[in-house]
Design a protein around this motif. Structure first.
Motif, mmCIF file in Angstrom:
data_model
loop_
_atom_site.group_PDB
_atom_site.id
_atom_site.type_symbol
_atom_site.label_atom_id
_atom_site.label_comp_id
_atom_site.label_asym_id
_atom_site.label_seq_id
_atom_site.Cartn_x
_atom_site.Cartn_y
_atom_site.Cartn_z
ATOM 1 N N GLU A 82 5.372 -60.511 10.141
ATOM 2 C CA GLU A 82 6.610 -59.923 9.636
ATOM 3 C C GLU A 82 7.773 -60.899 9.655
ATOM 4 N N TRP A 136 9.461 -64.087 6.454
ATOM 5 C CA TRP A 136 10.669 -64.175 5.627
ATOM 6 C C TRP A 136 11.554 -65.353 6.020
ATOM 7 N N ARG A 137 11.347 -65.876 7.241
ATOM 8 C CA ARG A 137 12.174 -67.001 7.682
ATOM 9 C C ARG A 137 11.788 -68.319 7.021
#
Length: 270
Positions: free
Chosen positions: A27, A30-31
């Motif tokens: 999760e 996204w970084r």
């Protein structure tokens, strides 16, 4: 020139950045674009940037339908074989808008202990940097064994920084800075600057953490930072969310001052 303080990161010629599994896998994937944007900004100003990225095993786990990090070596190797491919693809896709090409470099502890292998790795990385390629370094989990592992990629990052004579090392964590004791405990205070000869025996950094996707923790970062600092390389430990501020020389994280007399190249891994 070696960065003597965190502000010098804004003009450092060669920087090694390390990011852990928990910051860029699952999760948290996204970084990756955020991290890449910060690396690309440094690359654009002319810096030579190397990324040491964990995450191969964690990235491969969903493809093998694994809910937690495998404990047996063979499954770790299988997950790494699948995950490394996907991880590099994600980095390259994020780098594409900036016109930057990634180069994969996989190392084992044995590579840095063997003079010939170490020289070959050093030469290859230097050539990649000369071609303005962004090397992405990871441990070669498909062939490494428990007996010859680096232990964690914080140590690998410190050894790579020394190998390429980096001006600075940035170790990205889950928290903004290191504390005098685990930050969840009462009385914990953030550490701003740690002199190269500081006595840290009274501080409590906690033991190594092994979570569902990776290994590491404050203690491993301190150990790696001291290792690099002893070689004359300034080290910043901060949050992955603050990577842009860190590479711009912002007043973030915990800075480990470099030793005035660094160790010769090769001696840290021997």
């Amino acid at each position: 020139m070696t960065a003597r303080d965190r502000a010098a990161l804004a003009t450092a010629r060669r920087i090694v950045v390390k990011v852990g599994s928990s910051s860029i896998s699952g999760e948290a994937s996204w970084r990756i674009p955020m991290l890449v944007k910060a690396l690309a900004d440094a690359h654009r100003r002319g810096a030579e940037v190397l990324l040491v990225s964990s995450g191969a095993i964690a990235t491969g786990m969903p493809f093998l339908e694994l809910e937690s990090r495998p404990t047996d070596l063979a499954t770790q190797q299988a997950a790494a074989a699948v995950g490394q491919n996907v991880l590099i693809f994600r980095y390259q896709e994020a780098l594409r808008p900036f016109g930057i090409v990634a180069g994969q470099v996989l190392l084992t502890a044995g590579d840095l202990e063997n003079h010939t292998h170490r020289s070959n790795a050093q030469r290859a990385i230097e050539r990649l940097l000369g071609l303005r390629i962004l090397p992405i370094v990871n441990e070669n989990d498909t062939v490494a064994t428990h007996e010859i592992r680096f232990g964690d990629n914080d140590r690998l990052a410190a050894l790579v920084a020394h190998l390429v004579s980096a001006d600075a090392l940035v170790l990205l964590s889950d928290i903004a800075s290191l504390y005098t004791r685990p930050p969840s405990e009462p009385g914990a205070e953030p550490l701003d600057v740690i002199p190269h000869d500081a006595d840290l025996s009274d501080l409590e950094f906690g033991s190594t953490v092994v979570n569902s996707v990776g290994t590491g923790g404050a203690a491993t970062k301190v150990s790696a930072a001291r290792l690099a600092a002893s070689a004359g390389i300034g080290v910043l430990v901060t949050s992955a969310d603050l990577v842009a501020e860190a590479l711009a020389g912002g007043a973030v994280g915990t800075w480990f001052e470099p030793s005035p007399a660094g160790a010769p190249v090769g001696t840290l891994s021997e």
